[in-house]
Write a protein that holds these residues in place. Structure first.
Motif, PDB file in Angstrom:
ATOM      1  N   PRO A  86     -41.194-116.120 -11.117  1.00  0.00           N
ATOM      2  CA  PRO A  86     -41.188-117.307 -10.262  1.00  0.00           C
ATOM      3  C   PRO A  86     -42.571-117.929 -10.089  1.00  0.00           C
ATOM      4  O   PRO A  86     -42.692-119.160 -10.023  1.00  0.00           O
ATOM      5  N   ALA A  87     -43.618-117.108 -10.054  1.00  0.00           N
ATOM      6  CA  ALA A  87     -44.970-117.660  -9.873  1.00  0.00           C
ATOM      7  C   ALA A  87     -45.368-118.509 -11.080  1.00  0.00           C
ATOM      8  O   ALA A  87     -46.045-119.526 -10.942  1.00  0.00           O
ATOM      9  N   VAL A  88     -44.952-118.082 -12.266  1.00  0.00           N
ATOM     10  CA  VAL A  88     -45.262-118.845 -13.481  1.00  0.00           C
ATOM     11  C   VAL A  88     -44.487-120.158 -13.461  1.00  0.00           C
ATOM     12  O   VAL A  88     -45.035-121.229 -13.773  1.00  0.00           O
ATOM     13  N   TYR A  89     -43.212-120.083 -13.056  1.00  0.00           N
ATOM     14  CA  TYR A  89     -42.418-121.315 -12.992  1.00  0.00           C
ATOM     15  C   TYR A  89     -42.988-122.279 -11.957  1.00  0.00           C
ATOM     16  O   TYR A  89     -43.054-123.493 -12.196  1.00  0.00           O
ATOM     17  N   ALA A  90     -43.412-121.745 -10.817  1.00  0.00           N
ATOM     18  CA  ALA A  90     -43.986-122.599  -9.763  1.00  0.00           C
ATOM     19  C   ALA A  90     -45.214-123.334 -10.292  1.00  0.00           C
ATOM     20  O   ALA A  90     -45.418-124.518 -10.009  1.00  0.00           O
ATOM     21  N   THR A  91     -46.034-122.646 -11.087  1.00  0.00           N
ATOM     22  CA  THR A  91     -47.228-123.283 -11.660  1.00  0.00           C
ATOM     23  C   THR A  91     -46.839-124.367 -12.657  1.00  0.00           C
ATOM     24  O   THR A  91     -47.384-125.478 -12.635  1.00  0.00           O
ATOM     25  N   LEU A  92     -45.878-124.069 -13.546  1.00  0.00           N
ATOM     26  CA  LEU A  92     -45.436-125.053 -14.539  1.00  0.00           C
ATOM     27  C   LEU A  92     -44.842-126.285 -13.850  1.00  0.00           C
ATOM     28  O   LEU A  92     -45.077-127.420 -14.258  1.00  0.00           O
ATOM     29  N   LEU A  93     -44.077-126.021 -12.781  1.00  0.00           N
ATOM     30  CA  LEU A  93     -43.446-127.104 -12.031  1.00  0.00           C
ATOM     31  C   LEU A  93     -44.510-127.996 -11.392  1.00  0.00           C
ATOM     32  O   LEU A  93     -44.437-129.225 -11.457  1.00  0.00           O
ATOM     33  N   ARG A  94     -45.522-127.368 -10.789  1.00  0.00           N
ATOM     34  CA  ARG A  94     -46.591-128.122 -10.131  1.00  0.00           C
ATOM     35  C   ARG A  94     -47.333-128.980 -11.154  1.00  0.00           C
ATOM     36  O   ARG A  94     -47.628-130.146 -10.912  1.00  0.00           O
ATOM     37  N   GLU A  95     -47.622-128.383 -12.323  1.00  0.00           N
ATOM     38  CA  GLU A  95     -48.340-129.128 -13.356  1.00  0.00           C
ATOM     39  C   GLU A  95     -47.498-130.274 -13.900  1.00  0.00           C
ATOM     40  O   GLU A  95     -48.023-131.363 -14.161  1.00  0.00           O
ATOM     41  N   ALA A  96     -46.202-130.050 -14.079  1.00  0.00           N
ATOM     42  CA  ALA A  96     -45.319-131.106 -14.583  1.00  0.00           C
ATOM     43  C   ALA A  96     -45.249-132.255 -13.576  1.00  0.00           C
ATOM     44  O   ALA A  96     -45.338-133.431 -13.948  1.00  0.00           O
ATOM     45  N   GLU A  97     -45.128-131.904 -12.294  1.00  0.00           N
ATOM     46  CA  GLU A  97     -45.065-132.943 -11.260  1.00  0.00           C
ATOM     47  C   GLU A  97     -46.358-133.752 -11.223  1.00  0.00           C
ATOM     48  O   GLU A  97     -46.334-134.974 -11.134  1.00  0.00           O
ATOM     49  N   ALA A  98     -47.493-133.057 -11.313  1.00  0.00           N
ATOM     50  CA  ALA A  98     -48.787-133.745 -11.277  1.00  0.00           C
ATOM     51  C   ALA A  98     -48.929-134.700 -12.459  1.00  0.00           C
ATOM     52  O   ALA A  98     -49.570-135.745 -12.353  1.00  0.00           O
ATOM     53  N   ALA A  99     -48.324-134.335 -13.598  1.00  0.00           N
ATOM     54  CA  ALA A  99     -48.449-135.152 -14.804  1.00  0.00           C
ATOM     55  C   ALA A  99     -47.312-136.160 -14.928  1.00  0.00           C
ATOM     56  O   ALA A  99     -47.250-136.890 -15.918  1.00  0.00           O
ATOM     57  N   GLY A 100     -46.416-136.188 -13.934  1.00  0.00           N
ATOM     58  CA  GLY A 100     -45.289-137.117 -13.984  1.00  0.00           C
ATOM     59  C   GLY A 100     -44.288-136.796 -15.080  1.00  0.00           C
ATOM     60  O   GLY A 100     -43.603-137.671 -15.605  1.00  0.00           O
ATOM     61  N   LYS A 101     -44.207-135.515 -15.441  1.00  0.00           N
ATOM     62  CA  LYS A 101     -43.288-135.093 -16.504  1.00  0.00           C
ATOM     63  C   LYS A 101     -42.023-134.471 -15.900  1.00  0.00           C
ATOM     64  O   LYS A 101     -42.023-134.073 -14.730  1.00  0.00           O
ATOM     65  N   PRO A 102     -40.952-134.356 -16.693  1.00  0.00           N
ATOM     66  CA  PRO A 102     -39.730-133.737 -16.159  1.00  0.00           C
ATOM     67  C   PRO A 102     -39.926-132.236 -15.895  1.00  0.00           C
ATOM     68  O   PRO A 102     -40.871-131.623 -16.394  1.00  0.00           O
TER      69      PRO A 102
END
Lengths: 271, 271
Positions: A86-102
């Motif tokens: 979950p910690a890895v997913y949370a990081t990927l999610l945060r980065e995707a949101e910051a970059a405006g990606k899905p």
């Protein structure tokens, strides 16, 4: 989902694979404020004096752990684990949101790691390793075959907890009726009922470095060090024998039959 | 404090060593509850569904980072850094208290790491590496000489942030008047006024593995992987040349003179 098994990776836990895990995962994933009572993540501020001034450094208390570099002789392969983090997913999610990606797929957060465990029992580190190798990977290895290799400090900036790395070999073959290294059908993998789903994987010996250097596959620095160290030391002959040269040549030509045929696993753990 | 320089380690930052750092450190060190406003340590609970049930996993948000495996050709040495890590000391302190032992010395919490930095600027990762190599270690290396090697996921259990590792070489010699790899006297080391004190160290090429495997020296898994990977690849000739064999033989007999004489460092950074 063939892309889930690059670099010759072969699952050793049919019934407990990334495919099954993805089927029982989601769709909801959300981050909520921590109420402060977590037994796993205890943030503190460390106050200390440096050059006559008081400094503050924010830290997170966490457990020390062991990790095991595990080589299986008959398979001529490294045994590693993969699980949803979950910690890895949370990081990927945060980065995707910051970059405006899905939103990234959950599959991107299944991390490759050494068989490992927390040091939170009144047992020796070697005993904890032995237990984790049996519980996570389904192999019985003798205590005297587990030797300490090195110590890494996990996240020196924020956690600073020792991760003590060991080397062990499983042996005995998959098809012998009685041996010391049988795999457990459907085990390894932790307890699905406890929210765990650990896939055990065999990585063929010579695929080690392409796998480690493949930046698209999330993996722990402990695995990266451990496999690299063991690979070169086994190549140099300073870490025990590998399968006979004849077998190695056949394997180079045809692949290791134990890694290409279906594996028949027999349970040895109590139900 | 000769034990501070095992395995042939040589400081490259006179005036900014572990000895100096210990003199300006302490004596107070205490942990206080975090008020929740930390920009560095943001604990959250990740909530997700697994096998039809809601699961919770506690995580800590943290930054992605780069690390550089840095080899200096004339010194024939790895360039690494060492600094006081409050999180490491907090862990040692907690363990000592739990075992009823006296407080550990601060020196036990000076961790060996790759030159590294957070990815928190609008620059390319290679540019961040170049900046960190100059600021932390005092070498100018060309951007095109910095290449990506691998990606590790730091603390997959709790943080899950990518640590992207690069390889670079410094070259040009210490005594040339104009070159691309001069060290900065007293620099590297970060800013003491900001509570930083980073010692830059040269680790002789062949001391790499005894150093990495010395479990008494706290070090990051990224350093352990990076040095081990680069060591064996340089030995195999797959990572560029090393100093000429003649020089290597002389060195084996007498040690590398650049590593045993006093180093004369010249500033190149703006004041």
């Amino acid at each position: 989902m063939p892309e889930a098994y690059p670099h010759g990776l072969k699952t050793l836990t049919p019934g407990n694979t990334i495919v099954e895990a993805l089927n029982i995962l989601g769709p909801g994933f959300r981050l909520v404020p921590l109420d402060g009572s977590s037994p796993y993540v205890r943030p503190k501020a460390a106050m200390y004096d440096f050059n006559g001034k008081e400094r503050r450094w924010d830290v997170v208390e966490s457990h020390s752990s062991v990790g095991v570099i595990l080589y299986h002789r008959e398979l001529d392969a490294w045994v590693i684990v993969r699980q949803f983090r979950p910690a890895v997913y949370a990081t990927l999610l945060r980065e995707a949101e910051a970059a405006g990606k899905p939103k990234p797929p959950f599959s991107a957060a299944f991390t490759y790691e050494l068989c490992a465990g927390l040091i939170d029992k009144s047992k020796s580190n070697a005993e904890i390793c032995q237990e984790e190798i049996l519980e996570e990977c389904g192999f019985r290895v003798p205590l005297e075959g587990i030797r300490e290799v090195a110590v890494g400090i996990a996240s020196a900036g924020t956690q600073g907890s020792p991760h003590i790395m060991y080397y062990a070999e499983a042996s005995g073959g998959w098809r012998l009726a009685v041996d010391s290294s049988m795999a457990v059908a459907g085990a390894g993998g932790g307890l699905v009922g406890h929210g765990e789903c650990i896939e055990v994987l065999a990585l063929p010996f010579h695929h080690c470095q392409p796998f480690v250097l493949d930046g698209s596959l999330p993996k722990s620095p402990g695995l990266m060090f451990g496999l690299t160290w063991a690979y070169f030391n086994k190549l140099n002959g300073s870490l025990g024998g590998r399968p006979a040269a004849a077998k190695e040549e056949a394997e180079a030509a045809n692949g290791n039959p134990l890694l290409t045929e279906e594996l028949t696993l027999r349970p040895v753990l109590p139900a």
